[in-house]
Design an enzyme around this catalytic site. Structure first.
Site, PDB file in Angstrom:
ATOM      1  N   CYS A 106      12.883  45.231 -72.334  1.00 58.12           N
ATOM      2  CA  CYS A 106      13.143  43.878 -71.836  1.00 58.12           C
ATOM      3  C   CYS A 106      14.632  43.752 -71.538  1.00 58.12           C
ATOM      4  CB  CYS A 106      12.729  42.863 -72.904  1.00 58.12           C
ATOM      5  SG  CYS A 106      13.073  41.156 -72.457  1.00 58.12           S
ATOM      6  N   CYS A 131      14.222  43.148 -64.495  1.00 53.85           N
ATOM      7  CA  CYS A 131      13.299  42.459 -65.395  1.00 53.85           C
ATOM      8  C   CYS A 131      12.052  43.334 -65.379  1.00 53.85           C
ATOM      9  CB  CYS A 131      12.979  41.066 -64.876  1.00 53.85           C
ATOM     10  SG  CYS A 131      11.606  40.282 -65.749  1.00 53.85           S
TER      11      CYS A 131
END
Ligand code: DGL
Length: 279
Positions: free
Chosen positions: A74, A188
């Site tokens: 992440c 992302c």
């Protein structure tokens, strides 16, 4: 530290599953335990204090399980925690390794030494943190960043049967006003599921192939490298017992685990983790 201990992979939701897929393809004998903090999705809209709290809870959970390596799949969690997580884990007296999804991309860009203009799309938090700009400061590369937060719920919705929202994608990508683009960083992990759509958009816009930097591949290679260097590659012949966990069993998380890995995820509670437990 044991060779047969699982690797933990963590994201706010399904984005890290794109990284997991490539890790499993490269290292099929490794057992992975995936943690999706779906209760707090989207991470991109949270502040540093909130994100640090989530990351610490996940880290404590991983310590209690005796994993050999934690992959922070992440960007947002990495942007919030990169400055304290390695020292926190060390202070806890653990040998767990830690790899994130930003360092391998930065290392690739430095090593490739061929990019002049790069565009980056990411969550509000990642873009505002300036972490990529800071880490590429010495390269002379012009990095143009754009927050594209609505792509996260769009990708989650795609695993519930929705189609890619082309007008949303076009709306965002048309804002990248870079005349001679060399590469795009989908910063992302959710956006890794859009790789083909991103490539197609850029090909049409620039009338040539534009490199979309593949954080999944680069992270998987970094995992292999770390396991090799630390002599922790799993050589056991027994079948890996992968496990998918989430703090909230959302339909998209359940569907993604089933579609991508043929697995039904289980719910976990990260509160009150007992650090004396181990696998
Ligand atoms: N997948 C996460 C990332 O790489 C963030 C998605 C979210 O906003 O939760 O940044």
């Amino acid at each position: 530290m044991y060779k047969h201990a699982p690797i933990a992979i963590y994201d706010s939701g399904i984005g890290g599953l794109a990284i997991t897929k490539v890790i499993k393809a490269l290292l099929p004998e490794e057992t992975v335990h995936y943690i999706g903090d779906t209760k707090h999705l989207p991470y991109g809209e949270k502040n540093e204090m909130e994100l640090s709290g989530y990351v610490t809870k996940v880290a404590n959970f991983c310590l209690s399980k005796g994993y050999k390596l934690l992959v922070i799949a992440c960007n947002t969690a990495t942007a919030a925690a990169a400055h304290f997580l390695p020292s926190y884990l060390k202070a806890m007296g653990t040998e767990i390794g830690i790899i994130n999804v930003i360092d391998p991309v930065i290392a690739h860009i430095h090593a490739a030494n061929c990019y002049k203009q790069i565009a980056l799309i990411g969550t509000n938090y990642t873009v505002a943190s300036g972490i990529y700009t800071e880490r590429l400061r010495t390269t002379g590369i012009t990095l143009t960043t754009l927050a594209t937060p609505l792509l996260v719920p769009m990708v989650e919705a795609c695993f519930n049967g929705s189609k890619i929202n082309r007008s949303l994608l076009d709306h965002y990508l048309n804002q990248i006003a870079v005349p001679h683009l060399d590469a795009l960083i989908p910063a992302c992990t959710h956006y890794l599921f859009l790789k083909i759509a991103l490539k197609n958009f850029l090909k049409k816009r620039y009338a040539k192939e534009i490199k979309v930097i593949d954080a999944a591949k680069l992270t998987a290679l970094a995992v292999k490298q770390w396991l090799t260097t630390h002599n922790l590659l799993n050589q056991k012949a027994s079948k890996p017992r992968d496990c998918f966990m989430a703090t909230a069993l959302t339909p998209s998380f359940i569907n993604a685990c089933k579609q991508l890995f043929g697995k039904t995820p289980i719910a976990i509670n990260l509160n009150g983790v007992d650090l004396s437990l181990s696998i």
